[in-house]
Structures are given as structure tokens and as C-alpha cells.
Design an enzyme around this catalytic site. Structure first.
Site, PDB file in Angstrom:
ATOM      1  N   SER A  14       0.579  -0.710  -0.488  1.00 24.80           N
ATOM      2  CA  SER A  14      -0.433   0.120  -0.101  1.00 24.80           C
ATOM      3  C   SER A  14       0.986   1.094   0.496  1.00 24.80           C
ATOM      4  O   SER A  14       1.364   1.157  -1.078  1.00 24.80           O
ATOM      5  CB  SER A  14      -1.297  -0.250   1.010  1.00 24.80           C
ATOM      6  N   ASP A  47       9.940   5.240  -9.892  1.00 24.39           N
ATOM      7  CA  ASP A  47       9.606   5.891 -11.036  1.00 24.39           C
ATOM      8  C   ASP A  47      10.526   7.323 -11.387  1.00 24.39           C
ATOM      9  O   ASP A  47      10.242   7.742 -12.697  1.00 24.39           O
ATOM     10  CB  ASP A  47       8.289   6.604 -10.888  1.00 24.39           C
ATOM     11  N   LYS A  70      -0.156  -4.363  -3.310  1.00 23.15           N
ATOM     12  CA  LYS A  70      -1.975  -3.423  -2.697  1.00 23.15           C
ATOM     13  C   LYS A  70      -1.731  -2.394  -3.440  1.00 23.15           C
ATOM     14  O   LYS A  70      -1.699  -1.642  -3.558  1.00 23.15           O
ATOM     15  CB  LYS A  70      -1.922  -3.773  -1.579  1.00 23.15           C
TER      16      LYS A  70
END
Length: 553
Positions: free
Chosen positions: A293, A304, A318
Site C-alpha cells: 500500500s 519512477d 496492493k
């Protein structure tokens, strides 16, 4: 002619719109009718059961079971929270409650203090790990469930209570005052060497970002110019805290995570809004299969933006967002309302719950359907299966004897005995028991039950089981018996073979008696394979640069 040609172009879409509107209205009405019908059936059923069932029933319990069973069909994260559980839910999301600040558990002989948290009433009053709780105020709690003991210890802030415990054959009384307890999101931070800072982030409740910020600023003031952020075993929590933590390392105005759901009200783009604390410090983030999460948002966003090297094992996967919605009678429901997408555009949700409901089996996103995305530097990353590290580190596999000694509480009990005999130890990172201490541990185990099956024994047992089905079993039976006799393990021999491993586990448990949760985390860093890989990256800037710019095949 022109008008005649135009008339169908104008009127046909209007007719279609009118038809589709009526159709949508009819579908909505049908759905509302189905909902009303089934709710009425459910209410009637419970009422008739209460009237006619042969034994007395508890309607509250029965309805709660029914609701929970219904929600389990959706996903594991959509939960019903009745009024009586709202305090526990608040504690999970905020990390706050009022009590004595100690973890309580049952070790087989009764409820005991497993960890008094530093700076809170239990630790300040002098309660220790392994103190058996005998009485809370006037209530005898011997034999009571742990949940009841925990409830008795909790209560309004600033209210007094008395606790009677058994410690090493001595009965002791303690007077405490309950306080508002705010559990730490950062149980430990410190320097691993002159240059390397380390932050363990265990949760994402309220104040998580402030704790990480404070730890980062403190480490930098101590001379740390590179950082390990440990998100292993972090189950996640509040999205806004994850965004704020990313913002410590990423410039203002950058996307961190987008939430997209069925309703416009749950669609939101979370962006960094502040000037970062340090946008250049080299970072390695540690993750594993229990990082989930919000932990995945932090790890994924930093990956990223090519801001950190990720080390460890693939995260949980998740990518779902939950919203808490109030119900009548102070109940609540935590509902999955959206999926989240990190800066590259990928959603890392690993389980397709819609397909799971349809097929009756847990359905993961197949590799063939995973989509490729690009990081800021053009590295290839995939969606649909958690966050994959830039360098994998295999999980440490302990010997069967180690698991058995821990499960049987022998490690725990010896650590307690050691604590009673030794007033102090060295610092957590360097402490280890001596060979003489280990011999004492072996004597301590004398007469105690800790049998187990080794990997080789299990393999031989499986071989024998399958061989029994073959016609030639009688011919090889004697050979199998000879193999079994040869591999039959000696517990004493295993204690020597796995000496260093057991010594490390013992040492970490003993450290917890003196330095509590913080010390246990620090002690666990010694010889930690993922930490060692992280340090190798941080000591080699060229290796980090190459990793963050090379194309991932």
C-alpha cells in the site's frame, strides 16, 4: 435538400439519447428495486430466526457475521466496523490510544508484557518484558483472554490503575497513570557508519512523514550524506503521509500518486507541495513481500523518478484505495473505492478481485497482460504485480532447529533468564553472546521439548510414502531404512552446526530486554544481507548512477 439531409443527423442522436436515458433510468430502478427487495428479505429472515429458531440467537452477532461474509466476497480490504470496534480502528489509522503503552501477549503460561514502548507509562513505571500480569486493579486476570487483559489496561487518558505482576518468582505491584499513546512510525533511526544513515519506517499512521523528516534532518546534522530507507514489513496506511515522505526527496509540483475510481469524488491527483529536505542525497529503499500500500507508493514513486535504488524482494502488490464511510448507529464501513497509479502511470495491484469472485480462485494478473511503463530516465518497469526491486536479495532461510527454538519460546525464556543475571550489555549493534553463554543455553535446553523434522528427513519421508505405492517397495525397503537411520538428526549436533545462526537470534532477543523495540531493530541490522547490499550501492556512486540510467531488460 440540405435541411432534409440534416434532419436525420439532428433527430436520430436525440432519439438515441432519449432511449438510452430511459434505459439507464430503468436499469437504475431495477437495481434499486433489487437492493430494496434483498434488504427486506434479509431483515425478515433475521426477524423470523429470532422468533422461531429452537435456541436463543444473538441478532447483532448474526447480522455482523452476515455482513462480514458478504464483504469478504469483494476483497480483503472492504470491512465493516461496528461501533464497539471504532476505537481499535482509530488506533490502526492514527496510531493513537489511551493506555500504558505496552504490547501484551500470551506465551502459553499466561498473559505477559512482550514489549513496553519507550517513553510511555509501562516502561517509565518499570514494567519489563516477560512480566506475567496477575491482576489489574481489583480484577484477577490469570487465565483471561489477551483481548480482555488489553481492554482492562486501556481507558481514558490520565486515569490511574494498578498492575500486579510475577517477575522471576517475585510478585510486584505497580501504580500507573494511563496516557495518550501515539505509536512510533519510526521505531529506530541511526548511523550505520560515518556516512550512512538508516531509517526504519514501520507504519504510515498520522505523523509518519514528520517522524521521517525529523530522522532525516537529525542524521544529516550528524554527518550522514547517504541514506537507507527501510520499508520492509510495512503494511502501509495513510496515502497523504506517503506523499509527504516522497516530498522529502522530490521537488515541489511533482505527481506522486493518482487515485481513480467509479465516482468523481474519489479521483484525485496527489502532488508534492513543499520544498524537499534533500533532493540529492543518495537513497537505497529496502522492500519485501510484506511491503504494501502506502509503502509501495513511496518505493514506487522514488523508483519512477529514478530517485532511489530499490533492494530486496518484490512487494505485496496492493494498488487499491479504501475510504471510510459512516453508517447509522456510529458504525462504519471501509470500502475499496479506487485504484492508485504511481508517476510512471502503472498500477501495481497484483490480485484481480473481480476475476477472483467470478472464478472462485485467487487470480493474479498474468505476466502476458502486464503492461510496460517508463521511469523518468526511460527504464522499463511493469504494472500488475507489486514493485520489483532493482536488485533482488533472497530471504534468509533459517534452519528448522531455529524455528523450533523460537516457536517453543526457548529463545524468549533464555533471554529473560539472561536479563535477570546480567545488569547490562554493550550497545545493540555490537552485542553478541559468548561461546560460554551458548553452552549455558545448551544446558538450559536439557530436558525441554524442541523436536522437529529436517529438510532431508522430510524428503526421505516423502520418498518412502511414494515408494510404498510401487511394486518394488519390498525390495528397496531395507535401503530406505538405512537412509533414514543415516539422516536421523541429532538435536545436539544441529545446535553446533547452526551455532552462529542461533547465537544471532539469541543475541537479538536479549538486546530487546535492555534496549526494547529500538534496540531489537538495530541489532537485527548486523549481517543483514539487504542492508549489506544497500551499503555497497551507497559506497559506489557510479554503481547507483548506472543502475538508475540503464535500461531494465
Amino acid at each position: 435538400m440540405i435541411n432534409k439531409l440534416k434532419r436525420p443527423v439532428v433527430y436520430i442522436p436525440l432519439a438515441l439519447l432519449l432511449f438510452s436515458g430511459v434505459f439507464a433510468f430503468q436499469l437504475k430502478n431495477d437495481k434499486l428495486f433489487a437492493l430494496a427487495k434483498n434488504i427486506d428479505i434479509f431483515a425478515t429472515l433475521v426477524r423470523e430466526l429470532d422468533s422461531y429458531y429452537v435456541d436463543e440467537i444473538d441478532p447483532d452477532q448474526l447480522v455482523t457475521i452476515g455482513i462480514n461474509a458478504m464483504l469478504e466476497e469483494l476483497d480483503p480490504y472492504t470491512e465493516y466496523i461496528p461501533e464497539e470496534e471504532s476505537d481499535d480502528f482509530r488506533m490502526l489509522t492514527t496510531g493513537e490510544y489511551a493506555g500504558i503503552g505496552a504490547l501484551i501477549g500470551n506465551r502459553g503460561e499466561g498473559n505477559m508484557v512482550l514489549m513496553p514502548y519507550t517513553g510511555f507509562p509501562a516502561q517509565a513505571a518499570g514494567l519489563k518484558i516477560a512480566d506475567y500480569i496477575l491482576k489489574i486493579d481489583s480484577v484477577d486476570v490469570v487465565g483471561k483472554p489477551t483481548s480482555e487483559v488489553s481492554d482492562l489496561l486501556k481507558g481514558p487518558a490520565n486515569t490511574p490503575l494498578k498492575v500486579k505482576v510475577l517477575r522471576n518468582k517475585d510478585t510486584l505491584d505497580f501504580s500507573l497513570v494511563r496516557k495518550k499513546i501515539s505509536l512510533k512510525n519510526v521505531p529506530f533511526y541511526g548511523k550505520l557508519d560515518e556516512k550512512t544513515g538508516y531509517i526504519k519506517l514501520a507504519d504510515f499512521t498520522s505523523n509518519a512523514s514528520a517522524e521521517v523528516r525529523n530522522a532525516l534532518v537529525s542524521l544529516k546534522s550528524q554527518g550522514a550524506d547517504r541514506l537507507i530507507l527501510d520499508l520492509r514489513d510495512n503494511p502501509g496506511g495513510l496515502v497523504n503521509e506517503a506523499v509527504e515522505i516522497v516530498n522529502l526527496f522530490i521537488p515541489k509540483g511533482k505527481d506522486v500518486v493518482k487515485t481513480i475510481g467509479k465516482l468523481q469524488s474519489v479521483n484525485y491527483n496527489y502532488r508534492t507541495t513543499k520544498t524537499p529536505v534533500d533532493k540529492d542525497i543518495p537513497i537505497v529503499v529496502l522492500i519485501n513481500e510484506r511491503s504494501a500500500s502506502a509503502a509501495e507508493i513511496v518505493a514506487g514513486a522514488l523508483q519512477d523518478y529514478d530517485r532511489a535504488v530499490l533492494v530486496g524482494r518484490k512487494s505485496f502488490g496492493k494498488g487499491l484505495v479504501q475510504t471510510t464511510i459512516p453508517l447509522t448507529y456510529n458504525a462504519q464501513v471501509k470500502v475499496t473505492t479506487a485504484k492508485y497509479y504511481i508517476p510512471s502511470g502503472r498500477c501495481i495491484q497484483a490480485i484481480d478481485y473481480a476475476q477472483t469472485r467470478e472464478n472462485g480462485e485467487v487470480t493474479s494478473v498474468p505476466d502476458s497482460l502486464r503492461k510496460a511503463f517508463k521511469t523518468a530516465n526511460g527504464r522499463r518497469v511493469l504494472d500488475g504485480a507489486g514493485i520489483e526491486p532493482d536488485e533482488s536479495v533472497e530471504e534468509v532461510n533459517y534452519a528448522p532447529i531455529s524455528y523450533t527454538l523460537v516457536a517453543g519460546n526457548h529463545i524468549f525464556d533464555f533471554a529473560t533468564q539472561y536479563f535477570y543475571k546480567h545488569e547490562s550489555i554493550t550497545d545493540p549493534l555490537t552485542f553478541t553472546i559468548t561461546d560460554q553463554d551458548y553452552e549455558e543455553f545448551k544446558k538450559f535446553l536439557s530436558g525441554k521439548e524442541y523436536d522437529y523434522t529436517t529438510y532431508v528427513e522430510k524428503s526421505v519421508q516423502d520418498l518412502e510414502k511414494y515408494a510404498e505405492k510401487e511394486e518394488y517397495f519390498d525390495e528397496i525397503k531395507s535401503q530406505l531404512e538405512a537412509i533414514k537411520a543415516k539422516v536421523n538428526h541429532s538435536k545436539e549436533q544441529d545446535l553446533d552446526t547452526n551455532k552462529e545462526e542461533v547465537k544471532k537470534i539469541l543475541s537479538e532477543e536479549i538486546v530487546s530486554r535492555y534496549y526494547f523495540q529500538e534496540g531489537m531493530v538495530e541489532a537485527g541490522l548486523d549481517q543483514d544481507p539487504a542492508v549489506e547490499v544497500a551499503k555497497s550501492y551507497l559506497s559506489n556512486p557510479a554503481k547507483i548512477a548506472e543502475t538508475l540510467t540503464a535500461t531494465i531488460k
